[in-house]
Structure formats: C-alpha cells, structure tokens
Design a protein around this motif. Sequence first.
Motif, PDB file in Angstrom:
ATOM      1  N   UNK A 381       0.819  -1.214   0.000  1.00 20.01           N
ATOM      2  CA  UNK A 381       0.000   0.000   0.000  1.00 20.01           C
ATOM      3  C   UNK A 381       0.845   1.252   0.000  1.00 20.01           C
ATOM      4  N   UNK A 382       1.901   1.250   0.806  1.00 20.13           N
ATOM      5  CA  UNK A 382       2.768   2.433   0.878  1.00 20.13           C
ATOM      6  C   UNK A 382       3.497   2.661  -0.437  1.00 20.13           C
ATOM      7  N   UNK A 383       3.885   1.569  -1.114  1.00 18.88           N
ATOM      8  CA  UNK A 383       4.601   1.741  -2.392  1.00 18.88           C
ATOM      9  C   UNK A 383       3.718   2.463  -3.410  1.00 18.88           C
ATOM     10  N   UNK A 384       2.388   2.204  -3.366  1.00 18.96           N
ATOM     11  CA  UNK A 384       1.474   2.927  -4.252  1.00 18.96           C
ATOM     12  C   UNK A 384       1.315   4.380  -3.800  1.00 18.96           C
ATOM     13  N   UNK A 385       1.108   4.556  -2.489  1.00 18.98           N
ATOM     14  CA  UNK A 385       0.878   5.913  -1.970  1.00 18.98           C
ATOM     15  C   UNK A 385       2.090   6.806  -2.202  1.00 18.98           C
ATOM     16  N   UNK A 386       3.269   6.257  -2.026  1.00 24.34           N
ATOM     17  CA  UNK A 386       4.477   7.062  -2.174  1.00 24.34           C
ATOM     18  C   UNK A 386       4.672   7.523  -3.610  1.00 24.34           C
ATOM     19  N   UNK A 399      -5.483  -0.146   5.250  1.00 24.95           N
ATOM     20  CA  UNK A 399      -6.547  -0.396   6.226  1.00 24.95           C
ATOM     21  C   UNK A 399      -6.511  -1.847   6.706  1.00 24.95           C
ATOM     22  N   UNK A 400      -6.242  -2.760   5.764  1.00 23.94           N
ATOM     23  CA  UNK A 400      -6.121  -4.172   6.138  1.00 23.94           C
ATOM     24  C   UNK A 400      -4.935  -4.360   7.085  1.00 23.94           C
ATOM     25  N   UNK A 401      -3.827  -3.691   6.785  1.00 23.13           N
ATOM     26  CA  UNK A 401      -2.656  -3.775   7.666  1.00 23.13           C
ATOM     27  C   UNK A 401      -2.990  -3.247   9.058  1.00 23.13           C
ATOM     28  N   UNK A 402      -3.749  -2.161   9.132  1.00 26.52           N
ATOM     29  CA  UNK A 402      -4.122  -1.589  10.430  1.00 26.52           C
ATOM     30  C   UNK A 402      -5.045  -2.508  11.208  1.00 26.52           C
ATOM     31  N   UNK A 403      -5.893  -3.239  10.514  1.00 21.99           N
ATOM     32  CA  UNK A 403      -6.745  -4.212  11.206  1.00 21.99           C
ATOM     33  C   UNK A 403      -5.899  -5.271  11.892  1.00 21.99           C
ATOM     34  N   UNK A 414       1.772   5.199   7.232  1.00 20.21           N
ATOM     35  CA  UNK A 414       1.324   4.919   5.864  1.00 20.21           C
ATOM     36  C   UNK A 414      -0.102   5.410   5.637  1.00 20.21           C
ATOM     37  N   UNK A 415      -0.968   5.194   6.643  1.00 25.70           N
ATOM     38  CA  UNK A 415      -2.351   5.653   6.496  1.00 25.70           C
ATOM     39  C   UNK A 415      -2.397   7.178   6.432  1.00 25.70           C
ATOM     40  N   UNK A 416      -1.605   7.827   7.260  1.00 15.86           N
ATOM     41  CA  UNK A 416      -1.541   9.282   7.186  1.00 15.86           C
ATOM     42  C   UNK A 416      -1.057   9.760   5.833  1.00 15.86           C
ATOM     43  N   UNK A 417      -0.078   9.055   5.271  1.00 13.79           N
ATOM     44  CA  UNK A 417       0.489   9.481   3.995  1.00 13.79           C
ATOM     45  C   UNK A 417      -0.495   9.288   2.833  1.00 13.79           C
ATOM     46  N   UNK A 431      -3.514  10.748  11.905  1.00 13.16           N
ATOM     47  CA  UNK A 431      -2.749   9.495  11.832  1.00 13.16           C
ATOM     48  C   UNK A 431      -1.249   9.734  11.992  1.00 13.16           C
ATOM     49  N   UNK A 432      -0.741  10.803  11.384  1.00 13.14           N
ATOM     50  CA  UNK A 432       0.695  11.069  11.460  1.00 13.14           C
ATOM     51  C   UNK A 432       1.113  11.464  12.876  1.00 13.14           C
TER      52      UNK A 432
END
Length: 450
Positions: A381-386, A399-403, A414-417, A431-432
């Motif tokens: 997810x972060x690789x896409x967001x970045x 979100x799945x990772x946070x669950x 990552x969620x904040x980003x 989130x950050x």
Amino acid sequence: IIARAVEVAGQARRVELVLALARLWVEVEPDSKRAQQVLVGVQIMTNQLDGLAPQLIGMLEQDRAALPANLVALNRMFARSPDRQAVLALVSQVCAPFFGLAEAHYAVAVAASSAGQEARALAEARQALELRPDWEAAALLEAQILAAKSSAAAISALQGFIARHPKSPDVQLQLARLLVGEKRYSEAKRHFEQLLVSYPNNPDVVFPVALLALQENDVALAEKQLKHLLTLELPNKSAPYYYLGQIAEDGKRPDEALAWYGQVGPGEQYLPAQLRSAAIVARSGKLEEARAMLRQAAESRPELRVQLALAEAALLRDAKQTEAAQAVLERELQRQPQQPELLYESALLAEKLGNMDVVESRLRKLIELQPNSAQAYNALGYSYADRNIRLEEARQLIEKALQLAPNDGFILDSMGWVLYRQGDLEGALDYLQRALAQRQDPEIAAHLGE
C-alpha cells in the motif's frame, strides 16, 4: 522361568503377554517386590489404572523408611499417562492412608496441578507446608501453582517463606528469577548477590548476577562474573563467550570481541555471534571478508542459510551496494522461492532499485502465503501511496494492515500518507501525529512536516 518369559515378551513388545505373565508371577510369588513392580509398571504403561491403588499402597508400605521419598516420586510413574484426571483420582486414593505426611499432600498437589485443578493443588501444597513449614520443595510448588495466574502472588508467597526461613537457597533463587521476569531488577540483584556470597561457584547464581550487572551497565562486574563462569563446570559455555564478546565490542575492542564470538558454538547464541562478527569485520573496511564469513557459516549450518543471506544483503545495502544485495537474495530465492523473509526483503530492495514490478509481484506472493502479514499489506500500500498511484487500493491495503496491527507506528504513518495524497489533510494529520507518538522516526516526522 516366569521372570525370563516376561523379559522375552517385553523384548518382543508383546504387552498383553507381559501383563498376563506378570499377573501369573505375582500369583506364584506374592511377596516378590520385583513381580509387583513389573505388574504395576505394565498396568500403568497400558493405562489400566482401575484397581491399582491397593497394589501401590502395599508397595509403599513395604519400605517405611523410604516412604516420604517414594511419595514425592510417585507422580513420575504416571508421566506418560494421558488421562490426568484418572491419575489424580488414583494418586489421591494411594496417598490417603499417608495424609499425616507432608509428602503425601505434595504428591496429590502435583497430580492436581497436572490435571488442571489448581484450587485443589494449592490447598494440598499448603497442607504440605503446614506439616513441614520449612520444606522448600512445597514452597516452590505453591509458588509454581500461583505463578500460573499471578507472578505477583508467587513472589509474595516466596518472600513470606524467606522471611520465615532465611536460609532457603532454592526458594531464594526462584524468587530472584521471578523478580527478573517481572523486571524488578534491583530486588532480584540483591537476592542474587546474597546467594553469591554463599554459592560463589554455582553457575545458576553466577550467570544471573552477570546478566543483571549488564542490565544495570555495571560492565566490570559483568565481565568479572562471566570470566569466572568460564572456569566452572558448564555443559555449554557459548552464552558467557557471547556476552563477553558483546562487552568487548561495546568497549571498542574489536579483535577481542571477534576472539570471544569465535568460541560460540551451536545453540541460541551462534547466529547472533556470527552476525556481530561479520558486522565488526565489515566496519573495519573488509566487506568481502565479512561476506565470506557469513557464507562459510551458511555452509556449516544450512538451517541458518536464510538469516545469514539476509545479513549478507544488509551489509551490502549499508555499503550502498544495493544491486549486489539484491543479487544475494535472488540467489537464495532460487533455492527457496516461497520463503517469506526473502520475499519481503527482496521487495524492499527492488523498490530502492526502481523495479516496481518485482516489488508488486513479491509482496502479492507474500500476501498469498501469509494473509495475516500486516507488513506485506503495508509495504504494498505504501509503495502505491508514495508514488501517488492507485490511491484507493493503497488505502484498502493499509486499512487491512491496520486491522492486523492497529498500533504499529509505521502503518499509522502509511495511512496518514495515503490520506495526505488523497487530500484529506485533517485525517492525515491525526494518523501522522499518532504515528509519531508511537515511534520517533525521522521519516514519519518528515511526513508530518509536509
């Protein structure tokens, strides 16, 4: 003749025949201790516990002088019996005629604890202490039963026993260990130091004293006790060698550290000793020699190949040789294409090299293999967001990772980003800030600043 027949049947593993012969032996020689022992042993081995109590009581009564010791050892006879409730019932029946002895209550307490009847076990252990107030074994058993639910209660019980019976080294040693487990290091150290005065050559005392000294940064005392430990009879001296290596490494004595680490043998400390040795050599500018050390270790200990390959790749990555680091992991992935750690670390290196197809394929493979891997979902997810692409999918992955890991600082980051990338500044800020509170990391701080 019957005794020989029992022996032959036993060697042939004819259990039912052994049982029949043992019964015949007891009929022919009812006063034979050996015949009774064989019969009882076979009945226990075949889990035929019904009706066994009279035989066991009779055997115990035959040797009154050894009765207390035999009661304490009673439960060992049933170590492999699967029906713990039946064992408890039998032990209770066997011990009942001897309840004037603390050892009888001790035996019932052990059986009750093994059967999961903690209240009964605790009551019997305390009854044993009533009959023998200074008996360390009963105090230790009481503490063991209490510790299953509350370490604090176990500690309190042992402290009370020590107050009443100060010269109880086994209890004091267990008390010190429990205090260490509760991170009450100063209290534990006091007990270990008292024990050290009386038992300066007991490894079970010397080693904890050394580790607690390290914990409190008393390096001189730790080093002294670890070196003393090496002079004592120990089946495996790898642990003191390893910690002496750590002390030398922290003291900026790399050659001495390598000498200590080099003496660490197979076991828990072997891998960290190899990794630390390689890191010392690499820091001295001998990267290729460090790599050779790790490869040699992998050849001698193939079960550690993955960890050693990851360590070699880390040395190369730190030396800014990212492509070489990736090559090491690719080589190992050819041997183990579904190894999770190799997939994850090779994906992270591929991202540094800009090989995003490799990043995605490796992380998706990892998610397939380990659907509960929060790190895999987060990394993808972060690789896409970045890169500011596929933001909705990135958010779903994170979100799945946070669950799976709701308090992980990097996943919160990552969620904040991703929220920042989607324009939700208020949500991103929340989130950050939470991420930075969890983990003081410069990258998280940079995201928050942006």
